[in-house]
Design a protein around this motif. Structure first.
Motif, mmCIF file in Angstrom:
data_model
loop_
_atom_site.group_PDB
_atom_site.id
_atom_site.type_symbol
_atom_site.label_atom_id
_atom_site.label_comp_id
_atom_site.label_asym_id
_atom_site.label_seq_id
_atom_site.Cartn_x
_atom_site.Cartn_y
_atom_site.Cartn_z
ATOM 1 N N GLN A 64 0.825 -1.215 0.000
ATOM 2 C CA GLN A 64 0.000 0.000 0.000
ATOM 3 C C GLN A 64 0.856 1.261 0.000
ATOM 4 O O GLN A 64 0.406 2.305 -0.449
ATOM 5 N N MET A 65 2.082 1.182 0.484
ATOM 6 C CA MET A 65 2.958 2.349 0.507
ATOM 7 C C MET A 65 3.434 2.723 -0.893
ATOM 8 O O MET A 65 3.976 3.798 -1.101
ATOM 9 N N GLU A 66 3.236 1.828 -1.859
ATOM 10 C CA GLU A 66 3.743 2.057 -3.201
ATOM 11 C C GLU A 66 2.647 2.447 -4.192
ATOM 12 O O GLU A 66 2.851 2.381 -5.398
ATOM 13 N N PHE A 67 1.484 2.866 -3.712
ATOM 14 C CA PHE A 67 0.413 3.348 -4.582
ATOM 15 C C PHE A 67 0.384 4.871 -4.521
ATOM 16 O O PHE A 67 0.149 5.450 -3.456
ATOM 17 N N TRP A 68 0.625 5.532 -5.668
ATOM 18 C CA TRP A 68 0.683 6.989 -5.734
ATOM 19 C C TRP A 68 -0.071 7.494 -6.953
ATOM 20 O O TRP A 68 -0.136 6.819 -7.986
ATOM 21 N N CYS A 69 -0.613 8.709 -6.879
ATOM 22 C CA CYS A 69 -1.345 9.318 -7.987
ATOM 23 C C CYS A 69 -0.376 9.911 -9.002
ATOM 24 O O CYS A 69 0.640 10.509 -8.624
ATOM 25 N N GLY A 70 -0.710 9.765 -10.270
ATOM 26 C CA GLY A 70 0.103 10.348 -11.326
ATOM 27 C C GLY A 70 -0.502 10.097 -12.692
ATOM 28 O O GLY A 70 -1.486 9.368 -12.827
ATOM 29 N N LEU A 96 -6.018 12.131 -12.396
ATOM 30 C CA LEU A 96 -4.818 11.302 -12.302
ATOM 31 C C LEU A 96 -5.220 9.877 -11.942
ATOM 32 O O LEU A 96 -6.308 9.626 -11.433
ATOM 33 N N LYS A 97 -4.346 8.944 -12.191
ATOM 34 C CA LYS A 97 -4.589 7.529 -11.926
ATOM 35 C C LYS A 97 -3.768 7.072 -10.725
ATOM 36 O O LYS A 97 -2.729 7.635 -10.417
ATOM 37 N N CYS A 98 -4.247 6.033 -10.069
ATOM 38 C CA CYS A 98 -3.509 5.443 -8.956
ATOM 39 C C CYS A 98 -2.546 4.422 -9.544
ATOM 40 O O CYS A 98 -2.953 3.435 -10.149
ATOM 41 N N ILE A 99 -1.256 4.685 -9.392
ATOM 42 C CA ILE A 99 -0.201 3.879 -9.999
ATOM 43 C C ILE A 99 0.477 3.034 -8.918
ATOM 44 O O ILE A 99 0.829 3.540 -7.854
ATOM 45 N N SER A 100 0.698 1.763 -9.202
ATOM 46 C CA SER A 100 1.360 0.881 -8.226
ATOM 47 C C SER A 100 2.849 0.783 -8.519
ATOM 48 O O SER A 100 3.309 1.088 -9.611
ATOM 49 N N GLY A 101 3.605 0.354 -7.520
ATOM 50 C CA GLY A 101 5.028 0.116 -7.680
ATOM 51 C C GLY A 101 5.898 1.353 -7.628
ATOM 52 O O GLY A 101 7.020 1.349 -8.118
ATOM 53 N N VAL A 102 5.399 2.430 -7.012
ATOM 54 C CA VAL A 102 6.180 3.669 -6.893
ATOM 55 C C VAL A 102 6.850 3.643 -5.523
ATOM 56 O O VAL A 102 6.323 4.139 -4.547
ATOM 57 N N ALA A 103 8.038 3.051 -5.466
ATOM 58 C CA ALA A 103 8.718 2.838 -4.185
ATOM 59 C C ALA A 103 9.560 4.029 -3.751
ATOM 60 O O ALA A 103 9.985 4.091 -2.601
ATOM 61 N N THR A 104 9.808 5.008 -4.640
ATOM 62 C CA THR A 104 10.700 6.114 -4.293
ATOM 63 C C THR A 104 10.009 7.216 -3.499
ATOM 64 O O THR A 104 10.669 7.985 -2.819
ATOM 65 N N CYS A 105 8.681 7.318 -3.586
ATOM 66 C CA CYS A 105 7.958 8.377 -2.876
ATOM 67 C C CYS A 105 7.810 8.022 -1.401
ATOM 68 O O CYS A 105 7.476 6.896 -1.057
ATOM 69 N N LYS A 106 8.057 8.988 -0.550
ATOM 70 C CA LYS A 106 7.925 8.784 0.901
ATOM 71 C C LYS A 106 6.952 9.784 1.519
ATOM 72 O O LYS A 106 6.301 9.495 2.508
ATOM 73 N N LYS A 107 6.849 10.993 0.941
ATOM 74 C CA LYS A 107 6.021 12.060 1.501
ATOM 75 C C LYS A 107 5.163 12.661 0.396
ATOM 76 O O LYS A 107 5.627 12.856 -0.725
#
Length: 124
Positions: A64-70, A96-107
């Motif tokens: 769940q930590m790797e789901f980000w909008c873009g 925007l879409k919810c994208i999985s596998g975005v491990a670099t974002c923290k904040k």
């Protein structure tokens, strides 16, 4: 013993004394049903609610930590606009879409990197 119905209606029942619904100084039963609650711990409101909903803590290592909008995976990774831990596009603003596998974002950095999508106070 059951009686036959009366030929005409009977008068409305009456009570000997009016019913009092106000609290009394002493218990009206032999034993109170529970003890009184303690006084409140705060004497004034605790402050204003947060401006946007907050999420429950996401366990370390959870996907769940790797789901980000873009707009796409590269965009989500570059802008870290907003988390979407449920994986639903409905959590993302401005299409925007919810994208999985975005491990670099923290904040969460917000939507300021999307000037074409985000409405402005003074459009040109």
């Amino acid at each position: 013993l059951t009686r036959s119905p009366t030929p005409e209606p009977t008068p409305m029942p009456s009570t000997a004394a009016p019913i009092n619904t106000n609290p009394t100084q002493t218990p009206t039963t032999s034993k109170p049903s529970r003890t009184p609650t303690p006084a409140p711990t705060t004497l004034k409101p605790t402050g204003v609610p947060s401006k946007k909903p907050t999420w429950a803590p996401i366990p370390f290592g959870s996907m769940q930590m790797e789901f980000w909008c873009g707009l796409d995976w590269f965009d989500a990774q570059a802008n870290c606009a907003q988390r979407c831990p449920s994986g639903s596009d409905d959590l993302c603003l401005y299409g925007l879409k919810c994208i999985s596998g975005v491990a670099t974002c923290k904040k969460e950095l917000g939507y300021s990197n999307y000037p074409g999508l985000v409405p402005t106070a003074n459009p040109t």
